[in-house]
Design an enzyme around this catalytic site. Structure first.
Site, PDB file in Angstrom:
ATOM      1  CB  VAL A   8       6.881 -56.796  11.767  1.00  0.00           C
ATOM      2  CG1 VAL A   8       6.236 -57.035  10.397  1.00  0.00           C
ATOM      3  CG2 VAL A   8       5.950 -55.993  12.661  1.00  0.00           C
ATOM      4  CG  ASN A  10      11.705 -62.009   6.389  1.00  0.00           C
ATOM      5  OD1 ASN A  10      11.923 -60.923   5.868  1.00  0.00           O
ATOM      6  ND2 ASN A  10      12.630 -62.665   7.089  1.00  0.00           N
ATOM      7  CG  LEU A  13       2.535 -58.089  13.551  1.00  0.00           C
ATOM      8  CD1 LEU A  13       2.180 -56.771  12.871  1.00  0.00           C
ATOM      9  CD2 LEU A  13       1.511 -58.370  14.664  1.00  0.00           C
ATOM     10  CG  ASP A 105      15.431 -60.072  12.559  1.00  0.00           C
ATOM     11  OD1 ASP A 105      16.334 -59.294  12.165  1.00  0.00           O
ATOM     12  OD2 ASP A 105      15.130 -61.106  11.935  1.00  0.00           O
ATOM     13  CB  THR A 133      12.101 -66.773   6.425  1.00  0.00           C
ATOM     14  OG1 THR A 133      10.743 -66.765   6.884  1.00  0.00           O
ATOM     15  CG2 THR A 133      12.131 -66.774   4.919  1.00  0.00           C
TER      16      THR A 133
END
Length: 257
Positions: A8, A10, A13, A105, A133
């Site tokens: 999951v 930013n 998913l 992550d 991101t």
């Protein structure tokens, strides 16, 4: 035996169903949902999946999103398991000042990268770059210790910051060029070279500290955009977080997987 891996981020998913909770397991199904559409999973892409015996995921989007994902797993008799960065896991040691504060992550991707390099038959330092991101640049020494890493804005955040903070500057898509002669190319090239420069500096640090050049591994949705602009060879590994989850699952679930 079926295993569900969930990443999951930013904005999205990503999930994959494997036939076992171990590296090299076959992918039975996979998919992607934007976070706004999480509630579609139980009646949509997950509805026809075989029931998994184990699940492991990493989430950076916060507890509210994590609970939304867990609610979708109510269709199965399944205990949710989420990675929390720790002092050590699956052969990797965490050198962060406060290990539990390291983004999961980042931690999972490093586990995947470390084992990916080990599988090539030579234990050596590793630089792991994740381009999404945000961009992260991680350093692992030849003994499997995470020494530290960088976090910097991804392309989109850089361009939005320039657009919002500079009068009359709009952000159309440009090309990466050595000598940009228009604003679109100047913006795109500037962001790309900023990331490439941070990565190059980390590689220099690792080489000086460890006495040998690191293996360089890149992942993330925008990794392919960065590859042509890197100053040294990088291997692009598409599913590094899922690879890391499989290695962690093997260490956690063992023969039960």
């Amino acid at each position: 035996m079926h295993f569900l891996a969930i990443d999951v981020g930013n904005t999205r998913l990503k999930w994959a169903m494997y036939d076992a909770a171990q590296p090299g397991a076959a992918v039975l199904a996979h998919g992607v949902e934007f976070l706004d559409n999480i509630e579609r999973l139980a009646e949509g892409s997950w509805a026809e999946l075989p029931e998994p015996q184990h699940m492991l995921g990493c989430v950076v989007a916060g507890d509210v999103v994590r609970r939304r994902v867990q609610a979708q797993m109510d269709i199965w008799d399944l205990a949710p398991n989420w990675v929390v960065s720790s002092n050590a896991e699956a052969g990797l040691t965490n050198g962060y000042d406060h290990p539990s504060r390291l983004g999961t992550d980042r931690w999972v991707a490093m586990v995947g990268a470390w084992h990916h390099v080990l599988a090539q038959g030579r234990q050596r330092p590793v630089v792991v770059v994740m381009v999404g991101t945000a961009v992260t640049v991680e350093a692992i020494d030849a003994d499997g210790k995470f020494m530290g890493g960088l976090i910097l804005p991804g392309h989109g955040i850089m361009l939005k910051a320039l657009e919002s903070g500079t009068a009359g500057l709009h952000v159309p898509t440009g090309e990466v060029r050595p000598f940009p002669t228009n604003t679109s190319d100047a913006l795109t090239s500037g962001g790309t070279y900023a990331i490439a420069g941070a990565v190059e500096r980390m590689v220099q640090h690792v080489t000086a500290h460890c006495g040998q050049e690191p293996a360089c591994v890149m992942t993330g949705g925008a990794g392919w955009k960065m590859m042509p602009s890197m100053t040294r060879p990088f291997e692009l590994v598409e599913n590094l977080i899922f690879d890391g989850l499989l290695h962690i699952a093997r260490s956690r679930f063992g023969s039960a997987a």
